[in-house]
Write a protein that holds these residues in place. Structure first.
Motif, PDB file in Angstrom:
ATOM      1  N   GLN A  72      -8.363  12.728  12.436  1.00 25.24           N
ATOM      2  CA  GLN A  72      -6.239  12.764  11.940  1.00 25.24           C
ATOM      3  C   GLN A  72      -5.496  13.150  13.344  1.00 25.24           C
ATOM      4  O   GLN A  72      -5.980  14.639  13.723  1.00 25.24           O
ATOM      5  CB  GLN A  72      -6.498  13.842  10.680  1.00 25.24           C
ATOM      6  CG  GLN A  72      -6.870  13.368   9.856  1.00 25.24           C
ATOM      7  CD  GLN A  72      -5.601  14.229   8.338  1.00 25.24           C
ATOM      8  OE1 GLN A  72      -5.861  15.232   8.215  1.00 25.24           O
ATOM      9  NE2 GLN A  72      -5.668  13.796   7.143  1.00 25.24           N
ATOM     10  N   ALA A  91       0.447   9.096   6.712  1.00 20.83           N
ATOM     11  CA  ALA A  91       1.206  10.103   5.381  1.00 20.83           C
ATOM     12  C   ALA A  91       1.669  11.389   5.741  1.00 20.83           C
ATOM     13  O   ALA A  91       1.677  11.969   7.054  1.00 20.83           O
ATOM     14  CB  ALA A  91      -0.144  10.726   4.446  1.00 20.83           C
ATOM     15  N   ASP A 107      -4.083   8.814  10.113  1.00 18.61           N
ATOM     16  CA  ASP A 107      -5.944   9.045   9.620  1.00 18.61           C
ATOM     17  C   ASP A 107      -6.816   8.034   9.799  1.00 18.61           C
ATOM     18  O   ASP A 107      -5.984   6.582   9.152  1.00 18.61           O
ATOM     19  CB  ASP A 107      -5.081   9.208   8.502  1.00 18.61           C
ATOM     20  CG  ASP A 107      -7.431   9.655   7.637  1.00 18.61           C
ATOM     21  OD1 ASP A 107      -7.286  10.300   7.006  1.00 18.61           O
ATOM     22  OD2 ASP A 107      -8.156   8.902   7.805  1.00 18.61           O
ATOM     23  N   TYR A 108      -7.487   8.201  10.653  1.00 20.52           N
ATOM     24  CA  TYR A 108      -8.764   6.251  11.091  1.00 20.52           C
ATOM     25  C   TYR A 108      -9.470   6.856  10.681  1.00 20.52           C
ATOM     26  O   TYR A 108     -10.284   8.532  11.491  1.00 20.52           O
ATOM     27  CB  TYR A 108      -8.683   6.754  13.035  1.00 20.52           C
ATOM     28  CG  TYR A 108      -8.950   5.393  13.290  1.00 20.52           C
ATOM     29  CD1 TYR A 108      -8.955   4.777  12.327  1.00 20.52           C
ATOM     30  CD2 TYR A 108      -9.741   5.797  14.567  1.00 20.52           C
ATOM     31  CE1 TYR A 108      -9.692   3.133  13.346  1.00 20.52           C
ATOM     32  CE2 TYR A 108     -10.480   4.214  15.551  1.00 20.52           C
ATOM     33  CZ  TYR A 108     -10.790   3.390  14.404  1.00 20.52           C
ATOM     34  OH  TYR A 108     -11.356   2.549  14.687  1.00 20.52           O
ATOM     35  N   GLN A 109     -10.396   6.566   9.653  1.00 18.55           N
ATOM     36  CA  GLN A 109     -11.788   6.766   9.877  1.00 18.55           C
ATOM     37  C   GLN A 109     -12.672   5.274  10.827  1.00 18.55           C
ATOM     38  O   GLN A 109     -12.454   4.013  10.021  1.00 18.55           O
ATOM     39  CB  GLN A 109     -11.943   5.633   8.124  1.00 18.55           C
ATOM     40  CG  GLN A 109     -11.360   7.133   7.124  1.00 18.55           C
ATOM     41  CD  GLN A 109     -12.196   7.198   5.771  1.00 18.55           C
ATOM     42  OE1 GLN A 109     -11.961   5.913   5.363  1.00 18.55           O
ATOM     43  NE2 GLN A 109     -11.184   8.145   4.932  1.00 18.55           N
ATOM     44  N   VAL A 150       0.622  12.532   9.471  1.00 21.10           N
ATOM     45  CA  VAL A 150      -0.759  12.895   9.969  1.00 21.10           C
ATOM     46  C   VAL A 150      -0.823  10.672  10.211  1.00 21.10           C
ATOM     47  O   VAL A 150      -0.420  10.441   9.544  1.00 21.10           O
ATOM     48  CB  VAL A 150      -1.599  13.005   9.254  1.00 21.10           C
ATOM     49  CG1 VAL A 150      -2.092  14.453   9.838  1.00 21.10           C
ATOM     50  CG2 VAL A 150      -1.712  12.583   7.422  1.00 21.10           C
ATOM     51  N   THR A 171       0.950  -1.312  -0.248  1.00 23.56           N
ATOM     52  CA  THR A 171       0.491   0.104   0.010  1.00 23.56           C
ATOM     53  C   THR A 171       0.527   1.261  -0.079  1.00 23.56           C
ATOM     54  O   THR A 171      -0.023   2.354  -0.638  1.00 23.56           O
ATOM     55  CB  THR A 171      -0.783   0.640   1.448  1.00 23.56           C
ATOM     56  OG1 THR A 171       0.116   0.225   2.827  1.00 23.56           O
ATOM     57  CG2 THR A 171      -1.739  -1.291   1.441  1.00 23.56           C
ATOM     58  N   SER A 221       2.781   7.510   1.892  1.00 24.39           N
ATOM     59  CA  SER A 221       1.720   7.148   2.365  1.00 24.39           C
ATOM     60  C   SER A 221       1.678   5.477   2.628  1.00 24.39           C
ATOM     61  O   SER A 221       1.997   5.207   1.486  1.00 24.39           O
ATOM     62  CB  SER A 221       0.610   7.525   2.297  1.00 24.39           C
ATOM     63  OG  SER A 221       0.056   7.468   0.944  1.00 24.39           O
ATOM     64  N   LEU A 222       0.801   5.301   3.490  1.00 21.80           N
ATOM     65  CA  LEU A 222       0.770   3.504   3.281  1.00 21.80           C
ATOM     66  C   LEU A 222      -0.884   3.236   4.256  1.00 21.80           C
ATOM     67  O   LEU A 222      -0.815   3.921   5.137  1.00 21.80           O
ATOM     68  CB  LEU A 222       1.924   3.453   3.803  1.00 21.80           C
ATOM     69  CG  LEU A 222       1.971   2.634   5.488  1.00 21.80           C
ATOM     70  CD1 LEU A 222       3.707   1.596   5.013  1.00 21.80           C
ATOM     71  CD2 LEU A 222       2.855   3.501   5.741  1.00 21.80           C
ATOM     72  N   ARG A 223      -1.388   2.341   4.244  1.00 23.53           N
ATOM     73  CA  ARG A 223      -2.202   2.067   4.655  1.00 23.53           C
ATOM     74  C   ARG A 223      -2.366   0.975   5.615  1.00 23.53           C
ATOM     75  O   ARG A 223      -1.744  -0.610   5.402  1.00 23.53           O
ATOM     76  CB  ARG A 223      -3.478   2.008   3.876  1.00 23.53           C
ATOM     77  CG  ARG A 223      -4.013   2.938   3.536  1.00 23.53           C
ATOM     78  CD  ARG A 223      -4.555   2.566   2.222  1.00 23.53           C
ATOM     79  NE  ARG A 223      -6.054   1.801   2.132  1.00 23.53           N
ATOM     80  CZ  ARG A 223      -6.692   1.166   1.056  1.00 23.53           C
ATOM     81  NH1 ARG A 223      -6.614   1.584  -0.082  1.00 23.53           N
ATOM     82  NH2 ARG A 223      -7.653   0.404   1.659  1.00 23.53           N
ATOM     83  N   ALA A 254      -6.968  -1.312   7.460  1.00 26.05           N
ATOM     84  CA  ALA A 254      -8.447  -1.140   6.553  1.00 26.05           C
ATOM     85  C   ALA A 254      -8.372   0.157   6.135  1.00 26.05           C
ATOM     86  O   ALA A 254      -8.507   0.810   5.948  1.00 26.05           O
ATOM     87  CB  ALA A 254      -9.102  -2.054   6.522  1.00 26.05           C
ATOM     88  N   ASN A 255      -8.786   1.322   7.691  1.00 23.86           N
ATOM     89  CA  ASN A 255      -9.092   2.003   7.999  1.00 23.86           C
ATOM     90  C   ASN A 255      -8.080   2.750   8.665  1.00 23.86           C
ATOM     91  O   ASN A 255      -8.986   4.150   8.688  1.00 23.86           O
ATOM     92  CB  ASN A 255     -10.708   2.396   8.907  1.00 23.86           C
ATOM     93  CG  ASN A 255     -10.822   0.586  10.205  1.00 23.86           C
ATOM     94  OD1 ASN A 255      -9.056   1.442  10.129  1.00 23.86           O
ATOM     95  ND2 ASN A 255     -11.234   0.833  10.641  1.00 23.86           N
ATOM     96  N   ILE A 256      -6.897   2.789   8.030  1.00 23.00           N
ATOM     97  CA  ILE A 256      -6.040   3.691   8.805  1.00 23.00           C
ATOM     98  C   ILE A 256      -5.020   3.682   7.933  1.00 23.00           C
ATOM     99  O   ILE A 256      -4.789   3.172   7.320  1.00 23.00           O
ATOM    100  CB  ILE A 256      -4.757   3.456   9.871  1.00 23.00           C
ATOM    101  CG1 ILE A 256      -6.064   2.789  11.695  1.00 23.00           C
ATOM    102  CG2 ILE A 256      -3.852   3.600  10.127  1.00 23.00           C
ATOM    103  CD1 ILE A 256      -5.209   2.377  11.930  1.00 23.00           C
ATOM    104  N   LEU A 257      -5.122   5.227   7.491  1.00 25.78           N
ATOM    105  CA  LEU A 257      -3.861   5.492   6.519  1.00 25.78           C
ATOM    106  C   LEU A 257      -2.496   6.449   7.473  1.00 25.78           C
ATOM    107  O   LEU A 257      -3.112   7.555   7.856  1.00 25.78           O
ATOM    108  CB  LEU A 257      -4.752   6.393   5.925  1.00 25.78           C
ATOM    109  CG  LEU A 257      -3.368   7.916   5.148  1.00 25.78           C
ATOM    110  CD1 LEU A 257      -3.247   6.491   3.582  1.00 25.78           C
ATOM    111  CD2 LEU A 257      -4.166   8.787   4.058  1.00 25.78           C
TER     112      LEU A 257
END
Lengths: 407, 155
Positions: free
Chosen positions: A130, A91, A116-118, A114, A41, A81-83, A86-89
């Motif tokens: 974020q 960057a 970033d957690y969806q 950041v 990713t 950036s990387l994941r 599944a719901n974390i980025l």
């Protein structure tokens, strides 16, 4: 045959090298990286822009009015950036930017970084958080203002996206929440962040505090934006506001340790058609200096707006026409009170800019742009520490060319 | 001095007039698409989602939403910007133009809000990647669809 910019660095060797770099930067996440799919990713993107600035009078980003102009407008960015989940980025981007001034300005800084957690992500809404240094969602262009491919012109409308107190508006160190809600009429997006403002030397200079020994220390900042896009993707509306605070420390007479507050509001509208877009933004900016001494303390509200028409001729060519107006103090639109007070020339308190520009994008990763500005006023002309405002010309013209590449 | 003040005023009103004129006069072509085969959303066969509404599809293709509604990670695949099938897909299914979608990706990638989609060079490549990448979402013209991919219906 055409170059795929998003695959520009899918070379295995580069990927491995950058993965190691990423591992150093994001080491808290290292345990989650046990499997290879996380590395799959990883994305790396970057850009580079070089401009030539030529002015008849006044200097903009270097000694643009001398000889063949100034090449001191360079922007270089590199992000990864990387994941890890599944719901974390995760960057981060490094940015090197020189816009006149000292060569030291080009030292790369962390533009954003950041996690970033969806939290929620379904057919009705997306909700995310974020943490870290996040880019401020201010107006239509602020979040990616240094990346030429996301700008309609070489210079963004300077009345709103001016350089003088740039560090304040760029990013905050803290937490930001975003929420996208899908409704019958369209999509509503909301973003709000709190953190520590970035206050760098530009703010000292803009406030005229650089001649004193003290320094401004970043205080709290908050930013919020509500954005609406209709179902056809034609109409876009946004309202943004922010509040940035700083405290002055180490003052000596005649100055006391005062505080500084900056509170802008921006209302944005855009209508998009396949071949053209009409964009307008209107901003009110309140600047308050308090507790320094009666001569310096002030509160004033500036006003900015622009109207911009962009037209796509074909997939390679686009041109633009824009009128942009800045007023530093709504109670002194012509700057005459300012001049009478002996603070400086009236023309330093406003600027009207008529811009005509063209962009040529022969390949997705290459853009050449040119534009002409006819300006009345010096309101957003960058300040030099040794500049003498009265030596500047009220009426001036500027020609810019820029070459940009990305991957 | 007064002459200096007059020139910009004249240019200013002229520019505004030109702006209005450009808006009113210039033709704005809309290209009518001929009878063409439908473009459908396709996913990796193990994806459990069977339908997506248009706004969610847009959010996923604009790279603002990173997971399927059931929480599985989504991998977005797209054809090149100038591919006519890509242009038709963005216009018909996403109600956006390819240049707007590209701008949306750039804004995500260069602000730390998201990643860029995966690029494929043609529809055969699309089918192969979607069929072999867990969580994959892409699109194909009906004639390219076979049992290796899972068709997602759009609301």
């Amino acid at each position: 045959m055409s170059f795929q910019w998003s695959e520009g660095v899918s070379l295995a060797r580069m990927r491995t090298a950058l993965a190691w770099l990423g591992l150093l930067v994001f080491s808290p996440f290292a345990p989650a990286w046990a499997n290879d799919s996380v590395f799959d990713t990883l994305q790396v993107h970057g850009f580079l822009s070089q401009a030539l600035v030529i002015t008849d009078d006044n200097n903009f980003f270097g000694k643009s009015s001398e000889n063949a102009g100034s090449l001191e407008y360079t922007e270089v960015g590199l992000n990864a950036s990387l994941r890890p989940h599944a719901n974390i980025l995760v960057a981060a981007q490094l940015l090197s930017r020189r816009a006149g001034g000292d060569t030291r300005d080009a030292i790369p800084t962390l533009d954003y970084g950041v996690v970033d957690y969806q939290v929620v992500s379904n057919q009705q809404r997306t909700l995310g958080l974020q943490l870290g240094r996040f880019k401020n969602p201010f107006g239509l262009y602020n979040q990616t203002r240094d990346m030429a491919f996301t700008r309609p012109s070489i210079l963004l409308p300077q009345s709103i996206y001016f350089d003088r107190t740039r560090s304040l508006g760029m990013a905050g160190d803290g937490a930001s929440l975003y929420h996208e809600e899908r409704t019958q009429a369209g999509v509503v997006r909301f973003q709000a962040g709190v953190g520590k403002a970035r206050v760098e030397d530009d703010v000292d200079l803009a406030l005229g505090l650089n001649r004193f020994p003290g320094t401004l220390q970043a205080g709290s900042s908050a930013i919020g934006q509500v954005r609406f896009e209709d179902n056809n993707g034609r109409f876009l509306m946004a309202l943004s506001t922010a509040s940035a605070n700083a405290d002055y420390e180490g003052s000596q007479p005649p100055l006391d340790n005062g505080s500084f507050q900056f509170q802008p509001w921006v209302f944005s509208l855009q209508y998009n058609h396949e071949r053209w877009s009409l964009t307008s933004e209107y901003a009110l900016r309140t600047v308050e200096l308090d507790g320094f001494n009666p001569a310096i303390d002030q509160k004033k509200t500036g006003e900015s707006w622009y109207l911009q028409y962009t037209r796509r001729v074909d997939s390679d060519w686009q041109w633009l026409l824009r009128f942009d107006r800045l007023i530093n103090d709504r109670n002194d639109r012509s700057g005459s009170t300012y001049e009478q007070s002996g603070l400086g020339p009236a023309h330093s308190q406003f600027a009207d800019d008529i811009t005509v520009g063209v962009q040529w994008t022969p390949r997705p990763n290459l853009m050449v742009a040119g534009e002409y500005h006819h300006v009345d006023g010096t309101g957003w002309l960058p300040l030099d520490s040794d500049a003498n405002a009265s030596a500047k010309s009220r009426h001036w013209n500027m020609l810019l060319f820029q070459l940009s590449v990305r991957f | 001095m007064s002459l200096f003040c007059l020139i910009p005023a004249a240019i200013r009103s002229g520019a505004l007039a030109a702006l209005v004129l450009a808006w009113l006069v210039w033709p704005t072509n809309t290209y009518s698409s001929e009878q063409q085969t439908a473009i459908l959303l396709v996913a990796h066969p193990a994806v459990t989602t069977s339908w997506l509404n248009r706004d969610t599809t847009r959010a996923i293709f604009a790279m603002r939403q990173r997971t399927w509604p059931d929480g599985e990670s989504v991998q977005v695949f797209v054809l090149p910007n100038r591919d006519p099938v890509h242009a038709r897909f963005t216009k018909e299914q996403l109600a956006a133009y390819p240049h707007q979608l590209q701008l949306a990706w750039d804004r995500m990638v260069f602000s730390g809000m998201g990643q860029a989609p995966n690029r494929v060079s043609n529809q055969l490549d699309m089918r192969e990647k979607v069929a072999n990448t867990p969580g994959a979402l892409g699109y194909l013209e009906r004639e390219y669809i076979d049992e290796s991919v899972h068709v997602i219906s759009m609301e």
